[in-house]
Design a protein around this motif. Structure first.
Motif, short mmCIF file in Angstrom:
data_model
loop_
_atom_site.label_atom_id
_atom_site.label_comp_id
_atom_site.label_asym_id
_atom_site.label_seq_id
_atom_site.Cartn_x
_atom_site.Cartn_y
_atom_site.Cartn_z
N HIS A 184 0.84 -1.16 -0.12
CA HIS A 184 -0.29 -0.26 -0.31
C HIS A 184 0.93 1.44 -0.05
CE1 HIS A 184 -4.22 -2.12 2.01
NE2 HIS A 184 -3.57 -2.44 0.41
N ASP A 185 0.34 2.46 -0.74
CA ASP A 185 0.54 3.40 -0.62
C ASP A 185 0.87 4.25 0.22
OD1 ASP A 185 0.48 4.37 -4.08
OD2 ASP A 185 1.88 2.80 -3.32
N THR A 186 -0.47 4.50 1.27
CA THR A 186 -0.90 5.30 2.31
C THR A 186 -0.52 4.82 3.98
OG1 THR A 186 -2.27 5.78 0.84
CG2 THR A 186 -1.91 6.80 3.54
N MET A 187 -0.61 4.92 4.71
CA MET A 187 -0.34 4.46 6.37
C MET A 187 -0.79 5.59 7.40
SD MET A 187 2.65 1.91 5.95
CE MET A 187 2.82 1.84 7.58
N TYR A 188 -1.46 4.97 8.35
CA TYR A 188 -2.03 6.27 9.25
C TYR A 188 -0.95 5.40 10.93
CZ TYR A 188 -5.25 5.97 5.01
OH TYR A 188 -5.57 5.74 4.02
N TRP A 189 -1.48 6.45 11.60
CA TRP A 189 -1.59 6.30 13.06
C TRP A 189 -2.77 6.81 13.73
CZ3 TRP A 189 0.67 2.72 15.14
CH2 TRP A 189 2.08 2.36 15.07
N TYR A 190 -3.34 5.72 13.88
CA TYR A 190 -4.88 6.48 15.05
C TYR A 190 -4.53 6.01 15.96
CZ TYR A 190 -7.63 5.62 10.41
OH TYR A 190 -7.94 6.26 9.56
N LYS A 191 -5.14 7.26 17.61
CA LYS A 191 -5.50 6.94 18.77
C LYS A 191 -6.30 6.56 18.67
CE LYS A 191 -4.49 9.35 22.84
NZ LYS A 191 -4.26 10.45 23.49
N GLN A 192 -7.04 5.22 20.11
CA GLN A 192 -7.78 5.11 20.23
C GLN A 192 -8.09 4.86 22.15
OE1 GLN A 192 -9.48 0.91 20.10
NE2 GLN A 192 -11.66 1.83 19.26
N ASP A 193 -8.88 5.64 22.71
CA ASP A 193 -9.07 6.45 24.24
C ASP A 193 -9.47 5.30 24.78
OD1 ASP A 193 -11.00 8.65 23.57
OD2 ASP A 193 -12.14 7.04 23.45
N SER A 194 -9.99 5.81 25.81
CA SER A 194 -10.55 4.55 26.51
C SER A 194 -12.17 3.96 26.33
CB SER A 194 -10.55 4.82 28.19
OG SER A 194 -11.40 5.58 28.74
N LYS A 195 -13.00 5.21 26.01
CA LYS A 195 -14.41 5.32 25.50
C LYS A 195 -14.23 4.65 24.11
CE LYS A 195 -15.58 9.11 28.20
NZ LYS A 195 -16.54 9.65 28.88
N LYS A 196 -12.84 3.83 23.44
CA LYS A 196 -13.47 3.44 21.29
C LYS A 196 -12.91 4.77 21.41
CE LYS A 196 -13.72 -0.75 24.22
NZ LYS A 196 -12.23 -1.59 24.16
N PHE A 197 -13.24 5.99 21.36
CA PHE A 197 -12.84 6.85 19.99
C PHE A 197 -11.78 6.73 19.46
CE2 PHE A 197 -17.18 9.13 20.63
CZ PHE A 197 -16.88 9.33 21.57
N LEU A 198 -11.89 6.52 18.12
CA LEU A 198 -10.65 6.31 17.53
C LEU A 198 -10.21 7.84 16.95
CD1 LEU A 198 -8.60 3.61 16.45
CD2 LEU A 198 -10.12 3.30 14.52
N LYS A 199 -9.50 8.60 16.52
CA LYS A 199 -9.17 9.44 16.23
C LYS A 199 -7.70 9.54 15.00
CE LYS A 199 -9.24 13.96 16.95
NZ LYS A 199 -9.94 15.85 18.02
N ILE A 200 -7.55 9.78 14.10
CA ILE A 200 -6.99 9.84 13.31
C ILE A 200 -5.53 10.93 13.69
CG2 ILE A 200 -7.51 11.29 11.22
CD1 ILE A 200 -6.15 9.89 8.88
#
Lengths: 112, 112
Positions: free
Chosen positions: A29-45
């Motif tokens: 793949h050409d594109t990579m990401y980092w996400y953070k998922q907090d204790s409430k399960k919100f997933l944010k780029i």
């Protein structure tokens, strides 16, 4: 073979330390990401790289620095860790931005 | 702020029943995707529906998209205990870099 791998799976460290999380994808793949998922399960780029070039930086503190040595790798270095950094961090990749993303297993970071 | 918001936050059903989860979003999108996350694992892509599509099927999954109401639903038919997981909708933003914005997820529990 694992498509998107992350190391380590668990990371426990003290406030103020510096740590790195590594990510590798073997999907071509050409594109990579980092996400953070907090204790409430919100997933944010947090970041997105396309062909080793930073495309998205979502108002993440300067203590977080992504590095992409090549298209298959996207590492995340975090300086001066804070309690609020405790979360699960996911790496992901996609062939095209906005299309199906493949996620790694996550790295659970605990800052004490 | 979160783009997609899932409803309900949690759903508990018996094996064999159908499960319906809803997602609402706020801005224009290119596509909407649904992902599944098993406890302690990364997200797995289930299905992608484009903004010009109204319905899509994949096995026991049926996704609808109503762009006039800015909403989508995921239906899992004849649920199994193995379907127990959190389900997230993610919207691919129109314009910009087409990044995905995830909702908070619906926790589905399927009891044998």
């Amino acid at each position: 073979d694992t498509a998107v791998s992350q190391t380590p799976k668990y990371l426990v460290t003290q406030m103020g330390n510096d740590k790195s999380i590594k990510c590798e994808q073997n999907l071509g793949h050409d594109t990579m990401y980092w996400y953070k998922q907090d204790s409430k399960k919100f997933l944010k780029i947090m970041f997105s790289y396309n062909n080793k070039e930073l495309i998205i930086n979502e108002t993440v503190p300067n203590r977080f620095s992504p590095k992409s040595p090549d298209k298959a790798h996207l590492n995340l270095h975090i300086n001066s860790l804070e309690l609020g950094d405790s979360a699960v961090y996911f790496c992901a990749s996609s062939q095209v931005m906005g299309n199906e993303q493949f996620f790694g297993p996550g790295t659970r970071l605990t800052v004490l | 702020s979160q783009q997609g918001e899932e409803d309900p936050q949690a759903l508990s059903i018996q094996e064999g029943e159908n499960a319906t989860m809803n997602c609402s979003y706020k801005t224009s999108i290119n596509n909407l995707q649904w992902y599944r996350q098993n406890s302690g694992r990364g997200l797995v892509h289930l299905i992608l529906i484009r903004s010009n599509e109204r319905e899509k099927h994949s096995g026991r999954l049926r996704v609808t998209l109503d762009t006039s109401k800015k909403s989508s639903s995921l239906l899992i038919t004849a649920s199994r205990a193995a379907d127990t997981a959190s389900y997230f909708c993610a919207t691919g933003e129109r314009g910009g870099y087409n990044k995905l914005i995830f909702g908070a997820g619906t926790r589905l529990a399927v009891h044998p």
